[in-house]
Design an enzyme around this catalytic site. Structure first.
Site, PDB file in Angstrom:
ATOM      1  N   LYS A 163      42.290  33.090  35.642  1.00 50.67           N
ATOM      2  CA  LYS A 163      42.800  34.425  35.974  1.00 50.67           C
ATOM      3  C   LYS A 163      43.719  34.355  37.189  1.00 50.67           C
ATOM      4  CE  LYS A 163      39.304  35.904  39.206  1.00 50.67           C
ATOM      5  NZ  LYS A 163      38.640  36.967  39.885  1.00 50.67           N
ATOM      6  N   LYS A 189      32.834  31.144  43.341  1.00 52.32           N
ATOM      7  CA  LYS A 189      33.276  31.206  44.736  1.00 52.32           C
ATOM      8  C   LYS A 189      32.562  30.213  45.628  1.00 52.32           C
ATOM      9  CE  LYS A 189      35.315  35.733  45.189  1.00 52.32           C
ATOM     10  NZ  LYS A 189      35.404  36.964  45.971  1.00 52.32           N
ATOM     11  N   LYS A 225      44.170  35.814  44.164  1.00 56.30           N
ATOM     12  CA  LYS A 225      44.792  35.679  45.477  1.00 56.30           C
ATOM     13  C   LYS A 225      44.367  34.415  46.184  1.00 56.30           C
ATOM     14  CE  LYS A 225      43.014  39.789  46.223  1.00 56.30           C
ATOM     15  NZ  LYS A 225      42.632  41.126  46.705  1.00 56.30           N
TER      16      LYS A 225
HETATM   17  P1  AMP Z   1      39.486  41.845  44.093  1.00 58.04           P
HETATM   18  O1  AMP Z   1      40.838  41.441  44.492  1.00 58.04           O
HETATM   19  O2  AMP Z   1      38.624  40.697  43.709  1.00 58.04           O
HETATM   20  O3  AMP Z   1      38.852  42.768  45.069  1.00 58.04           O
HETATM   21  O4  AMP Z   1      39.664  42.662  42.757  1.00 58.04           O
HETATM   22  C1  AMP Z   1      40.017  44.027  42.748  1.00 58.04           C
HETATM   23  C2  AMP Z   1      40.098  44.541  41.332  1.00 58.04           C
HETATM   24  O5  AMP Z   1      41.153  43.878  40.603  1.00 58.04           O
HETATM   25  C3  AMP Z   1      38.826  44.318  40.504  1.00 58.04           C
HETATM   26  O6  AMP Z   1      38.630  45.430  39.659  1.00 58.04           O
HETATM   27  C4  AMP Z   1      39.154  43.102  39.697  1.00 58.04           C
HETATM   28  O7  AMP Z   1      38.421  43.047  38.506  1.00 58.04           O
HETATM   29  C5  AMP Z   1      40.636  43.307  39.421  1.00 58.04           C
HETATM   30  N1  AMP Z   1      41.300  42.028  39.168  1.00 58.04           N
HETATM   31  C6  AMP Z   1      41.325  40.952  39.997  1.00 58.04           C
HETATM   32  N2  AMP Z   1      42.022  39.938  39.449  1.00 58.04           N
HETATM   33  C7  AMP Z   1      42.445  40.380  38.222  1.00 58.04           C
HETATM   34  C8  AMP Z   1      43.216  39.805  37.176  1.00 58.04           C
HETATM   35  N3  AMP Z   1      43.688  38.566  37.263  1.00 58.04           N
HETATM   36  N4  AMP Z   1      43.453  40.552  36.069  1.00 58.04           N
HETATM   37  C9  AMP Z   1      42.976  41.816  35.980  1.00 58.04           C
HETATM   38  N5  AMP Z   1      42.241  42.414  36.935  1.00 58.04           N
HETATM   39  C10 AMP Z   1      41.976  41.725  38.056  1.00 58.04           C
END
Ligand code: AMP
Ligand code: TRP
Length: 327
Positions: free
Chosen positions: A192, A110, A195
């Site tokens: 991965k 990041k 967003k």
């Molecule tokens: P975040 O949007 O970073 O707050 O992520 C929220 C949750 O979604 C966390 O448990 C992440 O590990 C999961 N997550 C985010 N991106 C992915 C992805 N591409 N595949 C699977 N899980 C994800």
């Protein structure tokens, strides 16, 4: 067993969040005590838009409910409403070591534009996440693969604290799905789904309508081989097969066998249909929950109060253990 997880309200949610964290959580609430948090204090490490933060916080809560989080059995709350999180985060920052924090790959990713300009909060972010987890006596943390390292750091901090100040925290385990823990970008399948990716074609949002899904899936990067096969080297295709299996009853093997000779077009068309069928009810619920702002606020208030009671207990014990005087 007590389970806790959170998602940052930085933006709209994508199907990586859904399959990696949200759906596993809805399943876990059937048999466990679930705490489901909107991680707004984490979001401000990157999001600097007050209006969007407020709206996204409500939207994320609406997404939880839409995917099946049941506030009658699960405590749904907003991280910043429970002050104990930032207090324990501070204490944990005095326990964590620079070297340990330096090894966190998410910070490295990041702060790619340069650690020099990255907010300090982005660096100390894992200690806030550790506080989120430890304040509830959490034993299981359903997260995607990318968060595993943070849960491991949480374990190390809890163990160190217990050793130095006496048994205080339970040691949490990450709960990682065997299928769906790392949904890949549609345009760059070695990365991965995220967003913050520059291209909206790389992710599928929970709110994407059928024609948008079709456009994105048809544009998804695969390869020039004709047959549909299950092959780790064919990353783009494997990702689509994974998504297919997650939104149907089929395993990845069944999907690839079924479509082996049908060609990419038929496979992708059917995937669009399956994904749309899976997301349509979530989309509809989302509209309803988002329209009922007062109802959402009420659910969150109830959750905040319940969460605060538990978190404050843990914080009190922690403060006593380290010798904080309360005259
Ligand atoms: P975040 O949007 O970073 O707050 O992520 C929220 C949750 O979604 C966390 O448990 C992440 O590990 C999961 N997550 C985010 N991106 C992915 C992805 N591409 N595949 C699977 N899980 C994800
Ligand atoms: N850091 C997590 C993410 O970006 C979100 C999060 C914050 C979280 N606190 C948490 C996840 C506690 C699980 C438990 O995905």
């Amino acid at each position: 067993m007590r389970i806790l997880t959170g998602i940052q309200p930085t933006n709209n949610l994508h199907i990586g969040n859904l399959f990696g964290a949200l759906i596993p959580a809805t399943k876990l609430q059937e048999e466990h005590e679930l705490f489901m948090m909107v991680a707004d204090y984490h979001a401000i490490t990157t999001l600097k838009d007050p209006k969007r933060l407020t709206e996204n916080t409500l939207f994320t809560a609406a997404a939880y409910l839409s995917a099946g989080i049941d506030p009658a059995r699960t405590t749904l709350f907003v991280q910043s409403s429970v002050a104990a999180h930032t207090e324990l985060a501070w204490i944990l920052q005095t326990i964590a070591r620079m070297g340990e924090a330096n090894r966190m790959t998410q910070f490295k990713d990041k702060s790619q534009t340069g650690a020099e300009k990255a907010p300090v909060g982005l660096f100390t972010y894992p200690m806030l996440m550790a506080a989120d987890i430890l304040l509830y006596g959490t034993e299981g943390v359903p997260v995607g693969e990318d968060q595993k390292q943070h849960v491991e750091l949480t374990r190390d901090l809890a163990e160190r604290f217990n050793r130095d100040f006496g048994e205080t925290f339970l040691i949490p385990e990450p709960i990682i799905q065997s299928n769906g823990a790392r949904i890949k970008s549609l345009t760059e399948p070695e990365k991965k789904m995220s967003k913050s990716a520059p291209s909206a074609k790389s992710y599928i949002l929970l709110t994407d309508e059928e024609d948008m899904l079709a456009k994105k899936i048809r544009g998804a990067v695969t390869d020039s081989e004709r047959e549909i096969t299950l092959d780790d080297e064919r990353k783009g295709l494997l990702n689509l097969i994974t998504i297919f299996s997650l939104c149907t009853e089929y395993t990845k093997e069944e999907v690839s066998e079924r479509y082996q000779h049908s060609g990419m077009k038929v496979f992708k068309d059917d995937l669009v249909m399956a994904l749309n069928q899976y997301l349509a009810p979530i989309r509809m619920n989302m509209q309803e929950y988002s329209d009922d702002r007062a109802g959402l606020l009420e659910v969150l208030q109830t959750g905040n109060e319940a969460a605060e009671m538990i978190a404050n207990q843990y914080l009190k014990t922690t403060r006593e253990r380290i010798g904080i005087l309360r005259p």
